[in-house]
Design a protein around this motif. Structure first.
Motif, PDB file in Angstrom:
ATOM      1  N   VAL A 137      19.926  30.084   0.558  1.00 15.75           N
ATOM      2  CA  VAL A 137      18.463  29.746   0.695  1.00 15.75           C
ATOM      3  C   VAL A 137      17.702  30.704  -0.234  1.00 15.75           C
ATOM      4  N   PRO A 138      17.023  29.766  -1.415  1.00 14.87           N
ATOM      5  CA  PRO A 138      16.129  30.440  -2.341  1.00 14.87           C
ATOM      6  C   PRO A 138      15.175  31.471  -1.691  1.00 14.87           C
ATOM      7  N   GLY A 139      15.252  32.926  -2.071  1.00 11.43           N
ATOM      8  CA  GLY A 139      14.391  33.891  -1.088  1.00 11.43           C
ATOM      9  C   GLY A 139      14.780  34.401   0.298  1.00 11.43           C
ATOM     10  N   GLY A 140      16.184  34.002   0.653  1.00 13.90           N
ATOM     11  CA  GLY A 140      16.503  34.242   1.864  1.00 13.90           C
ATOM     12  C   GLY A 140      17.110  35.597   1.645  1.00 13.90           C
ATOM     13  N   ASP A 141      17.176  36.227   2.968  1.00 14.90           N
ATOM     14  CA  ASP A 141      17.852  37.647   2.947  1.00 14.90           C
ATOM     15  C   ASP A 141      19.184  37.444   2.710  1.00 14.90           C
ATOM     16  N   ALA A 142      20.105  38.778   2.558  1.00 16.76           N
ATOM     17  CA  ALA A 142      21.328  38.682   2.390  1.00 16.76           C
ATOM     18  C   ALA A 142      22.393  38.295   3.498  1.00 16.76           C
ATOM     19  N   HIS A 143      22.401  39.005   4.698  1.00 16.39           N
ATOM     20  CA  HIS A 143      23.404  38.993   5.520  1.00 16.39           C
ATOM     21  C   HIS A 143      22.950  39.167   7.112  1.00 16.39           C
ATOM     22  N   ALA A 144      22.939  38.143   7.858  1.00 17.64           N
ATOM     23  CA  ALA A 144      22.803  38.391   9.229  1.00 17.64           C
ATOM     24  C   ALA A 144      21.152  38.697   9.358  1.00 17.64           C
ATOM     25  N   GLY A 145      20.471  38.239   8.447  1.00 18.58           N
ATOM     26  CA  GLY A 145      19.031  38.440   8.681  1.00 18.58           C
ATOM     27  C   GLY A 145      18.142  37.377   9.212  1.00 18.58           C
ATOM     28  N   VAL A 146      17.099  37.323   8.786  1.00 23.63           N
ATOM     29  CA  VAL A 146      16.413  36.125   9.340  1.00 23.63           C
ATOM     30  C   VAL A 146      16.830  34.798   9.084  1.00 23.63           C
ATOM     31  N   THR A 147      17.383  34.521   7.678  1.00 17.74           N
ATOM     32  CA  THR A 147      17.785  33.345   7.176  1.00 17.74           C
ATOM     33  C   THR A 147      18.804  32.763   7.970  1.00 17.74           C
ATOM     34  N   GLU A 148      20.093  33.658   8.132  1.00 20.22           N
ATOM     35  CA  GLU A 148      21.288  33.190   8.789  1.00 20.22           C
ATOM     36  C   GLU A 148      20.944  33.229  10.518  1.00 20.22           C
ATOM     37  N   THR A 149      19.970  34.089  11.052  1.00 20.47           N
ATOM     38  CA  THR A 149      19.861  34.266  12.285  1.00 20.47           C
ATOM     39  C   THR A 149      18.993  32.891  12.611  1.00 20.47           C
ATOM     40  N   SER A 150      17.969  32.127  11.833  1.00 15.26           N
ATOM     41  CA  SER A 150      17.438  31.131  12.214  1.00 15.26           C
ATOM     42  C   SER A 150      18.177  30.042  12.123  1.00 15.26           C
ATOM     43  N   LEU A 151      19.221  29.831  11.294  1.00 19.46           N
ATOM     44  CA  LEU A 151      19.981  28.957  11.217  1.00 19.46           C
ATOM     45  C   LEU A 151      20.916  28.730  12.583  1.00 19.46           C
ATOM     46  N   VAL A 193      23.636  44.709   9.258  1.00 18.11           N
ATOM     47  CA  VAL A 193      22.618  43.557   9.004  1.00 18.11           C
ATOM     48  C   VAL A 193      22.127  44.273   7.591  1.00 18.11           C
ATOM     49  N   LEU A 194      21.832  43.085   6.736  1.00 16.64           N
ATOM     50  CA  LEU A 194      20.994  43.229   5.605  1.00 16.64           C
ATOM     51  C   LEU A 194      19.773  42.237   5.514  1.00 16.64           C
ATOM     52  N   GLY A 195      18.725  42.861   6.164  1.00 16.87           N
ATOM     53  CA  GLY A 195      17.562  41.988   6.402  1.00 16.87           C
ATOM     54  C   GLY A 195      17.058  42.341   7.659  1.00 16.87           C
ATOM     55  N   ASP A 196      16.079  41.054   8.126  1.00 12.08           N
ATOM     56  CA  ASP A 196      15.295  41.502   9.238  1.00 12.08           C
ATOM     57  C   ASP A 196      15.352  40.148  10.292  1.00 12.08           C
ATOM     58  N   PRO A 197      16.715  40.336  11.179  1.00 15.66           N
ATOM     59  CA  PRO A 197      16.692  39.268  12.135  1.00 15.66           C
ATOM     60  C   PRO A 197      15.376  38.893  12.941  1.00 15.66           C
ATOM     61  N   SER A 198      14.885  39.896  13.236  1.00 15.50           N
ATOM     62  CA  SER A 198      13.926  39.924  14.421  1.00 15.50           C
ATOM     63  C   SER A 198      12.781  38.774  14.186  1.00 15.50           C
ATOM     64  N   ARG A 199      12.671  38.399  12.995  1.00 17.10           N
ATOM     65  CA  ARG A 199      11.551  37.494  12.702  1.00 17.10           C
ATOM     66  C   ARG A 199      12.362  36.039  12.581  1.00 17.10           C
ATOM     67  N   ALA A 200      13.636  35.711  13.177  1.00 15.21           N
ATOM     68  CA  ALA A 200      13.948  34.508  13.053  1.00 15.21           C
ATOM     69  C   ALA A 200      13.634  33.476  14.263  1.00 15.21           C
ATOM     70  N   SER A 201      13.597  32.208  13.897  1.00 15.43           N
ATOM     71  CA  SER A 201      13.307  31.150  14.793  1.00 15.43           C
ATOM     72  C   SER A 201      13.969  29.989  14.713  1.00 15.43           C
ATOM     73  N   ALA A 202      14.205  29.152  15.787  1.00 12.35           N
ATOM     74  CA  ALA A 202      15.004  27.962  15.677  1.00 12.35           C
ATOM     75  C   ALA A 202      13.921  26.862  14.739  1.00 12.35           C
ATOM     76  N   VAL A 203      12.814  27.201  14.937  1.00 11.98           N
ATOM     77  CA  VAL A 203      12.010  26.102  14.196  1.00 11.98           C
ATOM     78  C   VAL A 203      12.270  26.353  12.314  1.00 11.98           C
ATOM     79  N   GLN A 204      12.475  27.785  12.001  1.00  8.55           N
ATOM     80  CA  GLN A 204      12.658  27.954  10.677  1.00  8.55           C
ATOM     81  C   GLN A 204      14.182  27.584  10.442  1.00  8.55           C
ATOM     82  N   GLY A 205      15.086  27.605  11.445  1.00  8.16           N
ATOM     83  CA  GLY A 205      16.220  27.170  10.977  1.00  8.16           C
ATOM     84  C   GLY A 205      16.472  25.710  10.957  1.00  8.16           C
ATOM     85  N   ARG A 206      15.700  24.927  11.792  1.00  7.67           N
ATOM     86  CA  ARG A 206      15.695  23.517  11.418  1.00  7.67           C
ATOM     87  C   ARG A 206      15.378  23.142  10.025  1.00  7.67           C
TER      88      ARG A 206
END
Length: 233
Positions: A137-151, A193-206
């Motif tokens: 994901v362009p601009g996504g964090d590296a590992h287990a952060g907001v990107t993967e957690t949202s997905l 964790v490389l990033g910040d998963p606390s900001r993740a959401s299912a809406v972002q993941g979709r």
């Protein structure tokens, strides 16, 4: 029309089909995500992208093991290493090529990229019509952060333990890559964790999944392969 290869009887397998092969990993994804995170994402992207492509498209069973040596310090991680992964990729394509027209690997784990490059280039030199694309994901964090957690909150929410999600190392991957290669992820982030998963959401993941699917289908549909075997647009 797309279909899962594993659920197809052999008389129904079309000659000359395009086959998508999801490639993931079994490795730690912080204290809050399942070990199969990369595999779940790769499978979801491949299945949905297949539905956007013309003609007969089959989605092979996802490969759940990859080159994950950088995560070896965390219990649960299963890594087959680059040498074994390369053999598996090569032999998979050689087998599929006996009846498939074209093969595309859909990769969910960045650590597999080095092996994908060498294997796919060698296979193309053998004359096989094969390429690979990643789920970045362009601009996504590296590992287990907001990107993967949202997905995962969108794809498999019951397996996400958000009460255990917290920031890890927030530096860009380029700033920590040398240390990661030398000493592994745990030397950089004790939680993995490389990033910040606390900001993740299912809406972002979709939304992220939709972008990944469209991009992946576009790359496979265009079938423009660069000198590393990667599909580009």
């Amino acid at each position: 029309m797309s279909a899962p290869l594993a659920a197809t009887a052999w008389p129904d397998v079309p000659q000359g089909a395009l086959v998508l092969v999801p490639l993931g990993s079994t490795e730690q994804h912080g204290p809050h995500l399942p070990l199969s995170t990369d595999t779940v994402i790769a499978r979801a992207v491949a299945e949905r992208a297949a539905g956007l492509l013309p003609g007969r498209v089959l989605v092979a069973p996802a490969m759940p093991y990859g080159a994950s040596g950088e995560h070896a310090d965390f219990p649960g991680t299963v890594s087959v290493g680059h040498d074994v992964l390369r053999v598996v990729l090569v032999e998979t394509v050689r087998s599929l090529a006996s009846w498939a027209r074209r093969i595309a690997f859909v990769n969910g784990h960045g650590g597999n990229a080095e092996t994908l490059r060498t294997a796919v280039v060698a296979l193309r030199h053998e004359g096989h019509d094969v390429g690979w694309t990643g789920c970045e994901v362009p601009g996504g964090d590296a590992h287990a952060g907001v990107t993967e957690t949202s997905l995962l909150l969108y794809l498999w929410p019951e397996r996400v333990a958000m009460e255990r999600a917290g920031p890890g190392d927030l530096r860009p991957l380029s700033a920590i890559m040398q240390q990661l290669r030398a000493a592994g992820v745990r030397a950089v982030s004790p939680t993995g964790v490389l990033g910040d998963p606390s900001r993740a959401s299912a809406v972002q993941g979709r939304s992220l999944l939709g972008e990944l699917v469209v991009e992946t289908a576009g790359r496979i549909g265009a079938w423009d392969v660069d000198d590393t075997g990667r599909l580009v647009r």
